[in-house]
Scaffold this active site. Sequence first.
Site, PDB file in Angstrom:
ATOM      1  N   ILE A 180       0.983  -1.105  -0.040  1.00 55.47           N
ATOM      2  CA  ILE A 180      -0.074   0.129   0.031  1.00 55.47           C
ATOM      3  C   ILE A 180       0.915   1.240  -0.244  1.00 55.47           C
ATOM      4  CG2 ILE A 180      -1.975  -1.119   1.087  1.00 55.47           C
ATOM      5  CD1 ILE A 180      -1.302   0.048   3.694  1.00 55.47           C
ATOM      6  N   ASP A 181       0.300   2.413  -0.529  1.00 55.32           N
ATOM      7  CA  ASP A 181       1.214   3.522  -0.774  1.00 55.32           C
ATOM      8  C   ASP A 181       1.969   4.123   0.709  1.00 55.32           C
ATOM      9  OD1 ASP A 181       0.646   3.373  -3.282  1.00 55.32           O
ATOM     10  OD2 ASP A 181      -0.804   5.092  -2.987  1.00 55.32           O
TER      11      ASP A 181
END
Length: 389
Positions: free
Chosen positions: A268-269
Amino acid sequence: MNSVAMTVASMLFAGGCRILAVPAAARAIRIPRAALSSHHNKHAPSWGCRSSHNSNTALAGEAEFSTTDAGNLTATSSSDSFPKYDRLLPCPSHKNPPRIEHLVISEGGPVLELICKALDLPPLYVSDLIQFGAVYYALVCPQPPPNATEEQIRVFKEVTEPSVLRKRASIKGKTVREAQKTFRVTHVDQFVEPGTYLRVHVHPKRFPRSYEIDWRSRIIAVAESYVVLDKPAGTSVGGTTDNIEESCATFATRALGMTTPLMTTHQIDNCTEGCVVLARTKDYCSIFHGKIREKKVKKLYLALAASPLPTGIITHYMRPINMAPRLISEDFIKGWHLCQLEVLECRKIPWPTTAIQDKYCVEDCGWPSQDYAYECKINLLTGKTHQVC
């Protein structure tokens, strides 16, 4: 664990890009930074000494050159062109300007010694770079870009001349393309032979928030095969091209006192916080990837928007090129990736305060402050990179 539900808070105000540039050859050719746009394509090399870089690059702008003899490893320009270096730790709170050095070695030796002499860097600093995974090598120098200078092309031809390559036992049985593949340098005493290409990320991307987190308190579950972590915003799940040290996997491993490093199963970012699953074994990595392919992993995001969104399925199409900017279209385009998400809820909330923006490492996107924002619960139906945008 037939299905994994992951709730992730994604701050859509976050934005930003990396500034990149090119070129470098067998004799360290110095090139001032030039603005580039780029994205992912893991370790595609670019040419250029004293250049900023983000893996897959495109040259923008003309540059003046000054040369030093990398073969004799006496380059000293870094001492008067760049700040003094000591160690990578403690982690600085400020961002250093991008700096990547590209070298082709003409005299073999231990990699740490060669880099120290070529770039005028302290041994402890170079040792830290190697520990961070910020130094790469390839047996053969990469192909120069179409807009390379005559000097760069000449140097490339010189070190990749068939008669020269035939003398190198290390590349026997390999094609030139195979020999140009880059790998991380893993030890300070690793020997590099003449003709070896080195890429040194002198200023790795840093994650100062990693040192502010009580990582043990972020552990949600520990099982025989996996660990579930509540990832903090402003951190990287598994590290970056130039920094595998300051990652969630590394800090979670240490927090749990494990001797075997945890492995990433998905991403995930950096600006996003929420649940990530870290594998304790390679077998579980494969198992979890299978669950993703079979759509047994449900991904729910909380995202902030500046204006309200209707509930229901949103469809768009993304250009299948793995570099920034990510181009999208509301209309179907043949060959472009289908991206679908479902907005389950959308509710009005107070506009994030400065303290909240600092906590979640939200960067200024130039949006004027408002009284309200809109928190959307999103079910990700397809898993294309950056499709939530």
